[in-house]
Design a protein around this motif. Structure first.
Motif, mmCIF file in Angstrom:
data_model
loop_
_atom_site.group_PDB
_atom_site.id
_atom_site.type_symbol
_atom_site.label_atom_id
_atom_site.label_comp_id
_atom_site.label_asym_id
_atom_site.label_seq_id
_atom_site.Cartn_x
_atom_site.Cartn_y
_atom_site.Cartn_z
ATOM 1 N N ILE A 198 7.899 3.442 -41.427
ATOM 2 C CA ILE A 198 7.882 4.698 -40.660
ATOM 3 C C ILE A 198 7.789 4.381 -39.173
ATOM 4 O O ILE A 198 6.829 3.744 -38.713
ATOM 5 C CB ILE A 198 6.704 5.589 -41.091
ATOM 6 C CG1 ILE A 198 6.818 5.920 -42.582
ATOM 7 C CG2 ILE A 198 6.671 6.872 -40.254
ATOM 8 C CD1 ILE A 198 5.599 6.631 -43.154
ATOM 9 N N VAL A 199 8.802 4.780 -38.419
ATOM 10 C CA VAL A 199 8.851 4.537 -36.971
ATOM 11 C C VAL A 199 8.235 5.742 -36.267
ATOM 12 O O VAL A 199 8.617 6.893 -36.523
ATOM 13 C CB VAL A 199 10.296 4.330 -36.499
ATOM 14 C CG1 VAL A 199 10.332 4.042 -34.999
ATOM 15 C CG2 VAL A 199 10.961 3.191 -37.287
ATOM 16 N N ASP A 200 7.323 5.460 -35.371
ATOM 17 C CA ASP A 200 6.595 6.528 -34.677
ATOM 18 C C ASP A 200 6.516 6.193 -33.193
ATOM 19 O O ASP A 200 6.262 5.039 -32.824
ATOM 20 C CB ASP A 200 5.189 6.656 -35.263
ATOM 21 C CG ASP A 200 4.348 7.719 -34.569
ATOM 22 O OD1 ASP A 200 4.266 8.844 -35.100
ATOM 23 O OD2 ASP A 200 3.778 7.422 -33.499
ATOM 24 N N ILE A 201 6.766 7.172 -32.361
ATOM 25 C CA ILE A 201 6.588 6.999 -30.909
ATOM 26 C C ILE A 201 5.494 7.967 -30.469
ATOM 27 O O ILE A 201 5.566 9.185 -30.729
ATOM 28 C CB ILE A 201 7.892 7.294 -30.134
ATOM 29 C CG1 ILE A 201 8.992 6.323 -30.589
ATOM 30 C CG2 ILE A 201 7.665 7.155 -28.629
ATOM 31 C CD1 ILE A 201 10.330 6.573 -29.910
ATOM 32 N N SER A 202 4.476 7.435 -29.812
ATOM 33 C CA SER A 202 3.329 8.252 -29.412
ATOM 34 C C SER A 202 3.083 8.175 -27.915
ATOM 35 O O SER A 202 3.498 7.222 -27.247
ATOM 36 C CB SER A 202 2.076 7.799 -30.158
ATOM 37 O OG SER A 202 1.701 6.489 -29.712
ATOM 38 N N ARG A 203 2.420 9.200 -27.404
ATOM 39 C CA ARG A 203 1.922 9.163 -26.024
ATOM 40 C C ARG A 203 0.523 8.555 -26.058
ATOM 41 O O ARG A 203 -0.327 8.977 -26.840
ATOM 42 C CB ARG A 203 1.860 10.566 -25.423
ATOM 43 C CG ARG A 203 3.213 11.195 -25.169
ATOM 44 C CD ARG A 203 3.059 12.502 -24.389
ATOM 45 N NE ARG A 203 4.333 13.157 -24.162
ATOM 46 C CZ ARG A 203 4.865 14.072 -24.985
ATOM 47 N NH1 ARG A 203 4.196 14.427 -26.084
ATOM 48 N NH2 ARG A 203 6.027 14.615 -24.723
#
Length: 224
Positions: A198-203
């Motif tokens: 699962i690819v996730d981009i977060s601040r």
């Protein structure tokens, strides 16, 4: 005048063809032709013992050039000896197909990249696609995760790329999306095999907390 079999006929005999009665009688009484045939059979046997590799058929002009060179190099007092050289060249073309091989190798193509998996990256709240993630095996054999998104604001912090395990409990950071739109990150293949898909981009804030902030911008699951 004695008529001798042409080189192609001798080459066919050397690779297993059966002579008719007239040709068999000629070979029995002609020392030159029977000697040439034995030499060609020996060459054919040697060619058949070569290790199999990837090969391609040579241009048709190659055989003509070999025959022409053989004729040009033959001394005048021995006019029939060029047949042995010419026939050997023919056997090189005919016997080369034994076991699926020819005598001219195909140029080896450089290794290329392989796409292992990909996914769209959607917003968690609205499900709108705002990017893509692609898992690639490079020409050198390394594995990279390549991410591309529409311009994303990092707010007062930065954007971090994560791989989350399918169990929903474990995750690892693979790098920072420094320009807010794209990046390529080396990934250990063992992570992928262990279920980190699962690819996730977060601040993330500019603090001393290495954990995921909980503020995910987009997410998607790689499909192998």
């Amino acid at each position: 005048m004695t008529t001798h079999p042409d080189p192609e006929r001798l080459a066919a005999l050397a690779t297993g063809d059966t002579p008719d009665a007239d040709l068999a009688a000629h070979l029995a009484g002609c020392g030159d032709c029977s000697s040439d045939l034995e030499a060609l059979r020996d060459l054919t046997g040697r060619l058949a013992g070569l290790e199999p590799v990837a090969w391609a058929e040579p241009p048709a002009t190659v055989q003509a050039a070999v025959l022409a060179a053989a004729r040009a190099d033959t001394p005048a007092p021995r006019p029939r000896r060029w047949l042995l050289v010419a026939a050997a060249a023919v056997v090189g073309l005919v016997a080369g197909v034994l076991g699926g091989r020819l005598l001219w190798p195909v140029p080896v193509q450089p290794p290329t990249e392989i796409v292992l998996a990909s996914t769209r990256l959607d917003t968690l709240d609205t499900g709108v696609q705002e990017g893509t993630a692609t898992l690639v095996q490079t020409a050198g054999g390394a594995v990279e995760l390549r991410v591309a998104t529409i311009p994303v604001s990092a707010g007062d912090g930065y954007l971090e790329v994560w791989l989350i395990n399918t169990d929903g409990k474990r995750m690892v950071s693979v790098g920072v999306l420094s320009n807010g739109t794209s990046g390529a990150f080396p990934v250990a293949r063992g992570l992928i095999d262990a279920g980190y898909l699962i690819v996730d981009i977060s601040r993330e804030g500019l603090d001393d907390k290495p954990q995921h902030s909980g503020d995910s911008v987009v997410r998607g699951k790689l499909s192998l």
